[in-house]
Design an enzyme around this catalytic site. Structure first.
Site, PDB file in Angstrom:
ATOM      1  N   ASP A  32       0.877  -1.165   0.000  1.00  0.00           N
ATOM      2  CA  ASP A  32       0.000   0.000   0.000  1.00  0.00           C
ATOM      3  C   ASP A  32       0.917   1.218   0.000  1.00  0.00           C
ATOM      4  O   ASP A  32       2.117   1.095   0.226  1.00  0.00           O
ATOM      5  CB  ASP A  32      -0.914   0.001   1.246  1.00  0.00           C
ATOM      6  CG  ASP A  32      -2.198   0.795   1.012  1.00  0.00           C
ATOM      7  OD1 ASP A  32      -3.261   0.182   0.846  1.00  0.00           O
ATOM      8  OD2 ASP A  32      -2.127   2.053   0.963  1.00  0.00           O
ATOM      9  N   GLY A  71      -4.908   1.083  -6.411  1.00  0.00           N
ATOM     10  CA  GLY A  71      -5.354   2.053  -7.416  1.00  0.00           C
ATOM     11  C   GLY A  71      -6.424   2.942  -6.836  1.00  0.00           C
ATOM     12  O   GLY A  71      -6.698   2.902  -5.634  1.00  0.00           O
ATOM     13  N   SER A 109     -14.455  -3.660 -12.038  1.00  0.00           N
ATOM     14  CA  SER A 109     -15.630  -3.098 -11.360  1.00  0.00           C
ATOM     15  C   SER A 109     -16.856  -3.156 -12.251  1.00  0.00           C
ATOM     16  O   SER A 109     -16.749  -3.112 -13.485  1.00  0.00           O
ATOM     17  CB  SER A 109     -15.331  -1.649 -10.983  1.00  0.00           C
ATOM     18  OG  SER A 109     -16.525  -0.984 -10.604  1.00  0.00           O
ATOM     19  N   HIS A 111     -18.504  -0.808 -12.786  1.00  0.00           N
ATOM     20  CA  HIS A 111     -18.571   0.470 -13.492  1.00  0.00           C
ATOM     21  C   HIS A 111     -17.941   0.422 -14.887  1.00  0.00           C
ATOM     22  O   HIS A 111     -18.069   1.384 -15.642  1.00  0.00           O
ATOM     23  CB  HIS A 111     -17.987   1.578 -12.620  1.00  0.00           C
ATOM     24  CG  HIS A 111     -18.812   1.782 -11.385  1.00  0.00           C
ATOM     25  ND1 HIS A 111     -20.085   2.301 -11.424  1.00  0.00           N
ATOM     26  CD2 HIS A 111     -18.585   1.431 -10.083  1.00  0.00           C
ATOM     27  CE1 HIS A 111     -20.599   2.306 -10.203  1.00  0.00           C
ATOM     28  NE2 HIS A 111     -19.711   1.781  -9.372  1.00  0.00           N
ATOM     29  N   TYR A 134     -13.271   6.386 -14.116  1.00  0.00           N
ATOM     30  CA  TYR A 134     -12.914   5.204 -13.313  1.00  0.00           C
ATOM     31  C   TYR A 134     -13.314   3.908 -14.043  1.00  0.00           C
ATOM     32  O   TYR A 134     -12.514   2.971 -14.158  1.00  0.00           O
ATOM     33  CB  TYR A 134     -13.625   5.328 -11.961  1.00  0.00           C
ATOM     34  CG  TYR A 134     -13.643   4.087 -11.115  1.00  0.00           C
ATOM     35  CD1 TYR A 134     -12.481   3.610 -10.521  1.00  0.00           C
ATOM     36  CD2 TYR A 134     -14.841   3.391 -10.896  1.00  0.00           C
ATOM     37  CE1 TYR A 134     -12.510   2.461  -9.729  1.00  0.00           C
ATOM     38  CE2 TYR A 134     -14.876   2.262 -10.109  1.00  0.00           C
ATOM     39  CZ  TYR A 134     -13.708   1.800  -9.534  1.00  0.00           C
ATOM     40  OH  TYR A 134     -13.729   0.672  -8.753  1.00  0.00           O
ATOM     41  N   ARG A 172     -29.922  -0.755  -5.194  1.00  0.00           N
ATOM     42  CA  ARG A 172     -28.983  -1.109  -6.261  1.00  0.00           C
ATOM     43  C   ARG A 172     -28.015  -2.194  -5.800  1.00  0.00           C
ATOM     44  O   ARG A 172     -27.720  -3.141  -6.513  1.00  0.00           O
ATOM     45  CB  ARG A 172     -28.227   0.155  -6.686  1.00  0.00           C
ATOM     46  CG  ARG A 172     -27.163  -0.087  -7.711  1.00  0.00           C
ATOM     47  CD  ARG A 172     -26.531   1.210  -8.216  1.00  0.00           C
ATOM     48  NE  ARG A 172     -25.260   0.878  -8.821  1.00  0.00           N
ATOM     49  CZ  ARG A 172     -24.102   0.827  -8.170  1.00  0.00           C
ATOM     50  NH1 ARG A 172     -24.031   1.163  -6.886  1.00  0.00           N
ATOM     51  NH2 ARG A 172     -23.012   0.464  -8.786  1.00  0.00           N
TER      52      ARG A 172
HETATM   53  C1  15L Z   1     -16.866   0.418  -7.064  1.00  0.00           C
HETATM   54  O1  15L Z   1     -16.231   0.031  -8.044  1.00  0.00           O
HETATM   55  C2  15L Z   1     -16.228   1.208  -5.993  1.00  0.00           C
HETATM   56  O2  15L Z   1     -14.874   0.854  -5.803  1.00  0.00           O
HETATM   57  C3  15L Z   1     -16.975   1.148  -4.693  1.00  0.00           C
HETATM   58  O3  15L Z   1     -16.506   2.193  -3.862  1.00  0.00           O
HETATM   59  C4  15L Z   1     -18.492   1.277  -4.908  1.00  0.00           C
HETATM   60  O4  15L Z   1     -18.797   2.561  -5.415  1.00  0.00           O
HETATM   61  C5  15L Z   1     -18.954   0.202  -5.865  1.00  0.00           C
HETATM   62  O5  15L Z   1     -18.227   0.253  -7.068  1.00  0.00           O
HETATM   63  C6  15L Z   1     -20.447   0.305  -6.188  1.00  0.00           C
HETATM   64  O6  15L Z   1     -20.813   0.373  -7.369  1.00  0.00           O
HETATM   65  O7  15L Z   1     -21.237   0.260  -5.256  1.00  0.00           O
END
Ligand code: 15L
Length: 270
Positions: A32, A71, A109, A111, A134, A172
Site C-alpha cells: 500500500d 489504485g 468493477s 462500473h 474510473y 442497487r
Molecule cells: C466500485 O467500483 C467502488 O470501488 C466502490 O466504492 C463502490 O462505489 C462500488 O463500485 C459500487 O458500485 O457500489
C-alpha cells in the site's frame, strides 16, 4: 500457490480480505502507499506506490500470485485515474511479468459496464459501457489482463466487483452485492484453478435481483454462499433515505452514471 501479494491492502476491501488470505496462504505480502502496522505472523508489508516500478519489482519478488486491489477506487479527475489505474496498472503487470509471477487477480468493477440499463441482463461478451473515467480505467485493466495472459502466459482473472461488504446497502446493491467470503472464493479460483487461462467474471454473491449472467464463474466452480435477499428489508428501508436520482436509477452504475451526465437519454437508453 504459497506467496501472495495483496496490493491496496489498507483499503476497505483489502482490510476485509486480509484475514481470509492469511488463513489460507502461507505468506501474504501486503502493499500500500500507507504503512500497515497490525501485521499477523504470516503477513509482511512493503510500501509501494503503483507509479514506482522499483518498489513494485521489490513487492513482486518471490510472489506466486497477486490480488490487485490497488489504485483509485471511485470516480476522480483524469490525472488521478490515469496515474493510479492506467500507468499504475501497467506498471503492476510489467513487474509481475518480470518477476515470473504466475497469476494475477484484478479488481475490475461493475462500473466498466455501468451504462447498461437495469432491465438488461449482461454477461461477459457484451461490449464495455463504462459510466465514468474510473469505469474506463477498469475496462482498460481488463484488456491489459487479457494481453498479459495471451502474450506473456500469465493466468489472469478480472473480477467485475459489484459492492463488497457484510451486507447490501441499498436497492442497487441488492443486485450487485458481494460478501467478502464470496470474493475470497473467487480469488481462490483465480489463484488456484488448474484450467484458468484468462477469465472475466462478475463479483457478486447469490443475488436474486442480479443483472448479470455469471456462468463463467459458475463453470469454474464458484458457489457463492451469501444471499442478498436476506437483507432486502433493511436495504430497501435505507434506499428510502437516499435522494432521488432519476438518471442513476435507470442504469446499473447508479450515481456514477448521473454524476456529470450531459448525455441524451433517448439515445443512451432512458
Ligand atoms: C466500485 O467500483 C467502488 O470501488 C466502490 O466504492 C463502490 O462505489 C462500488 O463500485 C459500487 O458500485 O457500489
Amino acid at each position: 500457490m504459497q506467496q501472495i501479494l495483496l496490493t491496496g491492502a489498507k483499503g476497505g476491501v483489502g482490510t476485509m480480505l486480509r484475514p481470509l488470505l492469511r488463513g489460507h496462504y502461507s505468506t501474504v505480502v501486503l502493499s500500500d502507499r500507507e504503512p500497515i502496522e497490525d501485521l499477523a505472523p504470516n503477513e509482511r508489508f512493503i510500501r509501494a506506490e503503483l507509479t514506482d516500478p522499483a518498489a513494485l519489482a521489490a513487492a513482486c519478488e518471490g510472489i506466486d500470485g497477486i490480488v490487485h486491489l490497488g489504485g483509485y477506487s471511485v470516480e476522480g479527475p483524469w490525472e488521478t485515474i490515469h496515474s493510479a489505474n492506467i500507468v499504475g496498472l501497467w506498471n503492476l503487470y510489467e513487474a509481475a511479468r518480470a518477476a515470473g509471477v504466475k497469476r494475477v487477480i484484478f479488481a475490475s468493477s461493475n462500473h466498466a459496464m455501468g451504462f447498461y440499463k437495469r432491465r438488461d441482463r449482461i454477461g461477459v461478451d457484451e461490449p464495455v459501457r463504462p459510466d465514468s473515467r474510473y469505469g474506463v480505467s477498469k475496462a482498460f485493466g481488463e484488456a491489459v489482463g487479457a494481453f498479459f495472459a495471451d502474450k506473456h502466459g500469465l493466468r489472469v482473472m478480472s473480477i467485475r466487483i459489484g459492492n463488497v461488504g457484510p451486507k447490501p446497502l441499498d436497492k442497487r446493491r441488492l443486485s450487485i452485492w458481494l460478501h467478502p467470503d464470496d470474493l475470497f472464493q473467487l480469488c481462490r479460483i483465480g489463484l488456484e484453478h488448474p484450467d484458468m487461462h484468462h477469465a472475466i467474471v462478475y463479483g457478486e454473491s447469490l443475488n436474486e435481483r442480479s443483472w448479470w449472467d455469471n456462468r463463467t464463474a459458475y463453470r469454474l466452480g464458484y458457489a457463492p454462499e451469501h444471499r442478498a435477499e436476506d437483507y432486502a428489508e433493511v436495504a430497501l428501508r435505507a434506499q428510502d433515505e437516499l435522494p432521488p436520482d432519476p438518471i442513476g436509477d435507470l442504469f446499473q452504475g447508479g450515481t456514477f452514471c448521473s454524476m456529470e451526465y450531459a448525455g441524451d437519454l433517448t439515445r443512451s437508453g432512458g
